[in-house]
Design an enzyme around this catalytic site. Structure first.
Site, mmCIF file in Angstrom:
data_model
loop_
_atom_site.group_PDB
_atom_site.id
_atom_site.type_symbol
_atom_site.label_atom_id
_atom_site.label_comp_id
_atom_site.label_asym_id
_atom_site.label_seq_id
_atom_site.Cartn_x
_atom_site.Cartn_y
_atom_site.Cartn_z
ATOM 1 N N GLU A 142 14.436 34.753 -26.176
ATOM 2 C CA GLU A 142 13.417 33.866 -25.573
ATOM 3 C C GLU A 142 14.150 32.806 -24.780
ATOM 4 O O GLU A 142 15.380 32.662 -24.882
ATOM 5 C CB GLU A 142 12.518 33.260 -26.650
ATOM 6 C CG GLU A 142 11.403 34.209 -27.091
ATOM 7 C CD GLU A 142 10.427 33.609 -28.087
ATOM 8 O OE1 GLU A 142 10.591 32.435 -28.461
ATOM 9 O OE2 GLU A 142 9.509 34.328 -28.502
ATOM 10 N N HIS B 27 3.042 24.987 -22.916
ATOM 11 C CA HIS B 27 3.587 26.347 -22.801
ATOM 12 C C HIS B 27 3.332 26.837 -21.382
ATOM 13 O O HIS B 27 2.234 26.658 -20.851
ATOM 14 C CB HIS B 27 2.898 27.271 -23.818
ATOM 15 C CG HIS B 27 3.643 28.554 -24.034
ATOM 16 N ND1 HIS B 27 3.675 29.556 -23.098
ATOM 17 C CD2 HIS B 27 4.389 28.991 -25.079
ATOM 18 C CE1 HIS B 27 4.415 30.557 -23.564
ATOM 19 N NE2 HIS B 27 4.858 30.234 -24.764
ATOM 20 N N ARG C 234 11.502 25.669 -21.566
ATOM 21 C CA ARG C 234 10.052 25.749 -21.402
ATOM 22 C C ARG C 234 9.477 24.658 -20.485
ATOM 23 O O ARG C 234 8.602 24.910 -19.671
ATOM 24 C CB ARG C 234 9.441 25.625 -22.793
ATOM 25 C CG ARG C 234 8.108 26.217 -22.931
ATOM 26 C CD ARG C 234 7.761 26.239 -24.397
ATOM 27 N NE ARG C 234 8.049 27.527 -24.981
ATOM 28 C CZ ARG C 234 7.686 27.876 -26.209
ATOM 29 N NH1 ARG C 234 7.048 27.035 -26.974
ATOM 30 N NH2 ARG C 234 7.965 29.067 -26.662
ATOM 31 N N HIS D 56 0.682 23.090 -26.085
ATOM 32 C CA HIS D 56 1.059 24.093 -27.080
ATOM 33 C C HIS D 56 1.604 23.498 -28.369
ATOM 34 O O HIS D 56 1.326 23.997 -29.453
ATOM 35 C CB HIS D 56 2.113 24.999 -26.443
ATOM 36 C CG HIS D 56 2.564 26.141 -27.278
ATOM 37 N ND1 HIS D 56 1.701 27.127 -27.704
ATOM 38 C CD2 HIS D 56 3.801 26.482 -27.767
ATOM 39 C CE1 HIS D 56 2.386 28.028 -28.417
ATOM 40 N NE2 HIS D 56 3.647 27.634 -28.474
ATOM 41 N N ARG E 13 11.013 21.323 -27.572
ATOM 42 C CA ARG E 13 11.342 22.256 -28.651
ATOM 43 C C ARG E 13 11.855 23.588 -28.109
ATOM 44 O O ARG E 13 11.269 24.168 -27.189
ATOM 45 C CB ARG E 13 10.084 22.516 -29.495
ATOM 46 C CG ARG E 13 10.293 23.514 -30.616
ATOM 47 C CD ARG E 13 9.034 23.658 -31.440
ATOM 48 N NE ARG E 13 7.935 24.163 -30.651
ATOM 49 C CZ ARG E 13 7.654 25.451 -30.513
ATOM 50 N NH1 ARG E 13 8.403 26.367 -31.095
ATOM 51 N NH2 ARG E 13 6.630 25.823 -29.780
HETATM 52 C C1 SIN Z 1 5.665 32.158 -27.764
HETATM 53 O O1 SIN Z 1 5.512 33.228 -28.339
HETATM 54 O O2 SIN Z 1 5.911 32.057 -26.567
HETATM 55 C C2 SIN Z 1 5.528 30.915 -28.556
HETATM 56 C C3 SIN Z 1 6.691 30.725 -29.383
HETATM 57 C C4 SIN Z 1 6.834 29.278 -29.695
HETATM 58 O O3 SIN Z 1 5.985 28.475 -29.350
HETATM 59 O O4 SIN Z 1 7.877 28.922 -30.240
#
Ligand code: SIN
Length: 528
Positions: A126, A243, A289, A349, A384
């Protein structure tokens, strides 16, 4: 001055329920803490809805943890600190990354089934992670699998009583000691005082402050608001994570399109079909993010559009298998992610700030602890790192249980012990409020003026409007919707005040009028 309690009461006259440990919230943090604490005494676990209704249930991407030979807590620490924009608490992050693996192993022992390929855990990448370290379950239903396994174990545990439909109203405090909670049973409308040796808030975040959010309706930040009213410290509330990719579809809720979709190779395109992330950050789609969110916002503005596209067609052979929940949701709205681009836009988010705790989950009120999204341990800094939140819930829940075991609970409450707490202010009887309407106006105001891009002028306008709503906290409130609204107003006030005060840009807090990070003047926390 805002009132200390949302209702007038005399504890002597209220129905009282005694327990050893009182825990609020049935997401990962509340469930795991209950299980870790249960050998030490009787637990009452409160939730204002049903046991499974929490942000955890909707977590898709997964849980970040350094497990294999290719990874290490050291690398996980580096990534967390970097994403956090020079604002994380180093000690707390060290705790998170080093104690995380053991907690995840326990989660697995307790029945959580993460996805495997050929017998080995299938970890994904990620944004802002150097290694693919995200464990996931049933593709994109990680939170639901964790809720399934933990709630099953909690239900079986004799020492844990679960009470659903109990909304917490306030913390019962006397001389900086927490004695428990004042609550509303939303079924019977009865006010009940729960009294305990230790109270642990794991009540989640406040995504409902904004009209565009990936969070469920229950995420109204009650725990943070009651803690502030109760005289404990709250901090870092200006740092709200937006998000980058929530599904944009007129009339339907902002369903999350996991970051893991980009981790598996999906790319962002503007409505003209042009790739754009490389011109904002060398990591492109996998930049932190906050950066991706602002890049999308900029593209939406430039192209006069309410969304951009996520092109996941390159992962077509496995999209429906790897992301079955997202696939099903998109498909039900007429979008086939294997063939078509998914319209996406940012949405609120995650609440990075919250109840200020030390690395043992302790607040500044004796006998009051907090963990999970409602707490601010300092692990997330100003932004985060993706998938660190589920891990945080485990690690700090475990630490609270350890701390309580070691401590001698100097102020512990005994069954039947008389504590005299009462509160009585003159409450205006007002014309009937329409909490749903005010909530919608508040959420829109927060999105428009306290959202992704902030300015002093907009924040001041928001503050003025919020001030006009503060009278609501002094009315005779009765329904769950009214109490939740009061909490949202308290929090909107604190988020806006902190965002106005922080004259710099850092992580998720972006001030157009102060676009640079200012480590000299602002590497400090705003605490209320
Ligand atoms: C996501 O699946 O993009 C969210 C994961 C997160 O908020 O840490």
């Amino acid at each position: 001055m805002l009132p200390h309690y949302l209702i007038n009461f005399d504890l002597g006259k209220l129905k009282k329920i005694y327990t050893d440990f009182l825990i609020v919230g049935t997401g990962i943090a509340g469930l795991y803490t209950s299980l870790k604490l249960s050998p030490q005494g009787e637990i009452i676990l409160l939730t204002k809805s049903k046991i499974k209704e929490s942000n955890t249930e909707y977590a898709q991407g997964g849980i970040a943890v350094a497990l294999g030979d290719e990874d290490s807590p050291r690398l996980h620490l580096e990534d967390t600190l970097k994403a956090g924009a020079n604002f994380c608490d180093l000690k707390a992050v060290k705790v998170l990354v080093t104690e995380g693996p053991k907690c995840v192993e326990e989660l697995i022992e307790w029945g959580t089934k993460f996805d495997k390929i050929k017998g080995k855990y299938d970890t994904t990448l990620e944004a802002a992670h150097q290694r693919p370290r995200i464990l996931h379950a049933q593709g994109d239903a990680t939170g639901a699998e964790i809720e399934r396994s933990l709630s099953k174990k909690v239900i079986k545990e004799n020492g844990i009583k679960i009470k659903e439909n109990i909304l917490v109203l306030d913390i019962l405090v006397d001389h900086h000691i927490c004695y428990g909670l004042l609550t509303l049973d939303t079924n019977t409308k009865e006010i009940i005082a729960y009294l305990a040796k230790s109270t642990i808030l794991a009540s989640g975040g406040a995504g409902q402050l904004f009209n565009n959010t990936t969070n469920p309706d229950v995420a109204t930040g009650d725990g943070i608001a009651i803690t502030y009213r109760g005289g404990a410290k709250v901090t870092d509330l200006e740092f709200i994570q937006f998000h980058p990719t929530a599904l944009y579809h007129q009339g339907s809720p902002k369903f999350l399109i996991s970051e893991a979709v980009r981790g598996e190779g999906a790319v962002l395109k503007n409505i003209k079909g042009e790739l754009f992330m490389h011109s904002y950050h060398p990591l492109a789609e996998l930049a932190p993010r906050d950066i991706v969110t602002r890049a999308i916002t900029d593209q939406m503005k430039k192209t006069k559009s309410n969304y951009v596209f996520l092109d996941a067609t390159k992962i077509k052979d496995k999209f429906s298998k790897r992301f079955p929940t997202i696939y099903k949701n998109c498909f039900s709205l007429g979008i086939n992610p294997e063939k078509e681009f998914i319209p996406v836009a940012p949405a609120a988010h995650y609440t990075m700030g919250g109840i200020k705790t030390d690395t043992w989950g302790q607040t500044n009120l004796a006998n009051l602890y907090a963990c999970g999204e409602c707490a601010s341990t300092g692990v997330h800094g100003a932004n985060r790192l993706a998938s660190n939140s589920l891990l945080e819930g485990l690690v700090f829940g475990n630490r609270i249980a350890q701390k309580i075991k070691e401590s001698r609970l100097p102020f512990s409450i005994k069954r039947g012990e008389e504590i005299n707490i009462s509160y009585n202010i003159s409450r205006k009887k007002y014309k009937k409020i329409n909490p749903e309407k005010v909530k919608k106006e508040l959420q829109k105001l927060m999105w428009d003026k306290v959202g992704i891009i902030r300015t002093a002028s907009n924040l001041t306008k928001a503050q003025q409007k919020i001030n006009q709503w503060k009278y609501l906290l002094e009315l005779e409130l009765k329904t769950a919707e009214e109490f939740e609204l009061a909490n949202l107003i308290s929090l909107a006030n604190l988020v806006t005040l902190s965002a106005l005060q922080r004259e710099e840009s850092r992580g998720a807090h972006y001030r157009k009028d102060f676009p640079l990070r200012d480590d000299i003047n602002w590497k400090k926390h705003i605490v209320y």
